[in-house]
Design a protein around this motif. Structure first.
Motif, mmCIF file in Angstrom:
data_model
loop_
_atom_site.group_PDB
_atom_site.id
_atom_site.type_symbol
_atom_site.label_atom_id
_atom_site.label_comp_id
_atom_site.label_asym_id
_atom_site.label_seq_id
_atom_site.Cartn_x
_atom_site.Cartn_y
_atom_site.Cartn_z
ATOM 1 N N PHE A 239 -5.022 -2.627 1.745
ATOM 2 C CA PHE A 239 -5.360 -2.398 3.154
ATOM 3 C C PHE A 239 -6.229 -1.138 3.321
ATOM 4 O O PHE A 239 -7.193 -1.134 4.076
ATOM 5 C CB PHE A 239 -4.054 -2.247 3.942
ATOM 6 C CG PHE A 239 -4.243 -2.154 5.408
ATOM 7 C CD1 PHE A 239 -4.395 -3.299 6.182
ATOM 8 C CD2 PHE A 239 -4.292 -0.920 6.045
ATOM 9 C CE1 PHE A 239 -4.576 -3.222 7.547
ATOM 10 C CE2 PHE A 239 -4.476 -0.835 7.418
ATOM 11 C CZ PHE A 239 -4.619 -1.993 8.168
ATOM 12 N N LYS A 269 -9.882 -2.123 1.639
ATOM 13 C CA LYS A 269 -10.084 -2.280 3.093
ATOM 14 C C LYS A 269 -9.922 -3.742 3.489
ATOM 15 O O LYS A 269 -10.703 -4.280 4.263
ATOM 16 C CB LYS A 269 -11.472 -1.782 3.501
ATOM 17 C CG LYS A 269 -11.626 -0.275 3.433
ATOM 18 C CD LYS A 269 -12.848 0.173 4.200
ATOM 19 C CE LYS A 269 -13.853 0.765 3.259
ATOM 20 N NZ LYS A 269 -15.129 1.095 3.790
ATOM 21 N N LYS A 271 -7.050 -7.006 4.419
ATOM 22 C CA LYS A 271 -5.655 -7.362 4.731
ATOM 23 C C LYS A 271 -5.446 -8.869 4.594
ATOM 24 O O LYS A 271 -6.385 -9.656 4.781
ATOM 25 C CB LYS A 271 -5.254 -6.861 6.115
ATOM 26 C CG LYS A 271 -6.027 -7.461 7.266
ATOM 27 C CD LYS A 271 -5.524 -6.883 8.591
ATOM 28 C CE LYS A 271 -6.391 -7.392 9.726
ATOM 29 N NZ LYS A 271 -6.256 -6.709 10.965
ATOM 30 N N SER A 289 -9.808 -5.014 6.830
ATOM 31 C CA SER A 289 -8.692 -4.365 7.544
ATOM 32 C C SER A 289 -9.020 -4.168 9.015
ATOM 33 O O SER A 289 -8.140 -4.265 9.883
ATOM 34 C CB SER A 289 -8.373 -3.006 6.919
ATOM 35 O OG SER A 289 -8.011 -3.183 5.587
#
Ligand code: FAD
Ligand code: NAD
Length: 501
Positions: A239, A269, A271, A289
């Protein structure tokens, strides 16, 4: 956590010849009464709980430890530190045999992995160690109750034993050492087959072709290394914008490059927003993210390693009124006392680093305070080690943290490329980095990336504990040829100049 004065602590330490007198004084204060009431009851037999129990008994307290899993050692020995290090070692040996032995003139053919044998060796290590703790309990006369404990009152714990009975254990002081559990992610259900926690990742029965790891922290990188070394294609989804966000940034960048060279792929970065397990494997939907275009990653197995959460389920904390914070950690003062008189907490279940050695230190300090002595834990000086290859170890502050304090500082570095032992063994990746206060030369943080960084870091831990300067380390004679000489040279580079670069 307040740091006690070491000299004071030394002065107050018990000499063995004083133990009888001390035990007598405990009795005169109402402890060790000979009734069925304990002086100290500990719920949880992990590194926090079992160490607290042994130390309490050694201090003359009548002590009982309650553990629900049927084996002592907690997460660490059963499904954490020990089995993961066993697998890290076995997989490292395989990897070395396959990729490095030839450089040393050792020819091996048909290097194969026998997963069952590897798991059997891990299981043997675990069971020997957990039985060893039972032996230590007997030796120290700690009563061991196998079962699930819950509070009836601040001095009584009802235990549903693993034999299916119920018993009530009473204690003047009750220490909660119930540890932590895997933090789940919304929409990602762990079945310990296709979607596993660290526990499942330590016991896979086949090597997954594709392993996706959620979370580039300690567990993700260690377990990703295990399976990557023995053949899995490993992709780590993180994340944050960096791996192990708590690590010194300069070391972290080199560490990431090293893992990438070993074949680990990173999606930073990023998710996970959806998981589909309906087919043979797993399809993960991921997006940036900050939101954006979604993509699919396919995997045979997904490891969820996005942190751990304090475990207090079923303890009846509400009933006795023990306060927790927003994320469920039990709040304690500097003596590990909760807001409820006679109830204490230690280890992963309270704030601080979730590490076995920190839990142990909590346990010892907590019972030392109960005995009227001065306990000692300094969370700023707890070493942390990621047991990959190379290992990354640190103690004290990162450069970023020092910068934030506004203190002027100096940095000294020394690469293992210039260390004779590392060159001799053809394993010279990594460096030592020391950060010291400019005005006083006091060491503020030490960061090491090296094959044995987890061992090398303790010289730095002692230095920090005793407020040493970088010159103090530099002027200590270090044996030659050792990797430790890189620590000395980095110290020389901090306050003056190194010799070998
Ligand atoms: C895969 C993995 C690898 C790790 N590797 C490392 C490492 O290399 N180094 C390191 O320092 N740390 C490591 N850790 C972290 C380490 O395991 C924990 O920090 C440590 O175990 C915490 O100790 P503890 O005693 O607080 O809790 P735990 O070890 O979690 O022990 C708590 C115990 O309490 C028992 N319990 C809970 N509730 C009750 C109840 N109501 N009644 C009775 N018993 C109960 C549980 O069964 C458990 O055995 C690792 C963790 C994982 C998951
Ligand atoms: N060598 C060791 O000492 C060792 C080994 C294993 C575990 N541990 C302990 O166990 C604890 C738990 O380990 P861990 O690796 O699960 O946690 P961690 O806190 O070390 O790392 C979790 C990572 O997951 C990321 N993350 C969080 N939510 C996410 C999401 N939704 N998607 C993607 N990434 C996400 C975080 O940014 C972080 O980088 C560690 O904090 C450590 O204290 C220690």
């Amino acid at each position: 956590m307040a740091m006690a004065n070491l000299a004071r602590r030394k002065g107050s330490s018990l000499l063995s010849s004083e133990t009888l007198r001390y035990t007598f004084s405990l009795r005169s204060r109402g402890f060790a009464s000979g009734s069925d009431e304990n002086d100290v009851v500990i719920i949880g037999g992990g590194p926090g709980g079992y160490v607290a129990a042994i130390k309490a008994a050694q201090l003359g307290f009548k002590t009982t430890c309650i553990e629900k899993r049927g084996a002592l050692g907690g997460t660490c020995l059963n499904v954490g530190c020990i089995p993961s290090k066993a697998l890290l070692h076995s997989s490292h040996m395989y990897h070395e045999a396959k990729h490095s032995f030839a450089n040393h003139g050792v020819k091996v053919s048909n290097v194969e992995i026998d997963l069952d044998a590897m798991m059997a060796q891990k299981n043997k290590a675990v069971s020997n160690l957990t039985k060893g703790i039972e032996g230590l309990f007997k030796k120290n006369k700690v009563t061991y109750v196998k079962g699930y404990g819950k509070f009836i009152s601040p001095s009584e714990v009802s235990v549903d034993t693993i034999e299916g009975e119920n018993t009530v254990v009473k204690g003047k002081h009750i220490i909660i050492a119930t540890g932590s559990d895997v933090k789940s992610l919304p929409g990602v259900t762990i079945d310990e087959k296709k979607i596993v926690s660290s526990t499942g990742a330590l016991a896979l029965t086949e090597i997954p072709k594709k392993l996706v790891v959620i979370g580039a922290g300690y567990i993700g990188l260690e377990m990703g290394s295990v399976w990557g070394r023995i053949g899995s294609e490993v992709t780590v989804v993180e994340f944050a914008s960096e791996i192990v966000p708590t690590m010194d940034a300069e070391i972290r960048k080199q560490f990431q490059r090293s893992l990438e060279k070993q074949g680990m792929k990173f999606k930073l970065k990023t998710k996970v927003v959806g998981v589909d397990t309906s087919g043979d494997g797993v399809k993960l939907t991921v997006e940036p993210s900050a939101g954006g275009e979604q993509t699919i990653i396919e995997a045979d197995v997904v490891l969820v390693s996005a942190g751990r959460t304090p475990f207090t389920s079923g303890l009846n904390l509400d009933k006795i009124g023990v306060e927790t914070d927003k994320i469920g950690r039990i709040l304690v003062n500097e003596r590990f006392a909760t807001n409820v008189s006679g109830v204490y907490a230690i280890g992963d279940v309270i704030p601080g680093p979730m590490l076995a050695h920190k839990a142990e230190e909590d346990g010892v300090a907590c019972v030392e305070y109960l005995a009227g002595k001065v306990g000692h834990v300094d969370y700023d000086k707890v070493p942390g080690v990621v047991y990959t290859n190379p290992e990354v170890a640190s103690v004290g502050k990162t450069e970023e943290q020092v910068k934030e304090t506004g203190v002027e500082y100096r940095v000294g570095k020394f690469p293992f490329m210039a260390n004779s032992r590392a060159k001799a063994i053809d394993n010279a990746e990594g460096l030592v980095k020391i950060i010291a206060e400019k005005e006083t030369d006091k060491i503020l943080g030490v960061h090491i990336m090296a094959p044995n960084a987890g061992e090398l870091i303790h010289e730095a831990a002692i230095a920090l504990q005793y407020d040493a300067s970088s010159e103090d380390i530099a002027r200590v004679c270090h044996a030659h040829p050792t990797m430790s000489e890189a620590v000395k040279e980095a110290a020389m580079a901090t306050y003056d100049k190194p010799i070998h670069i």
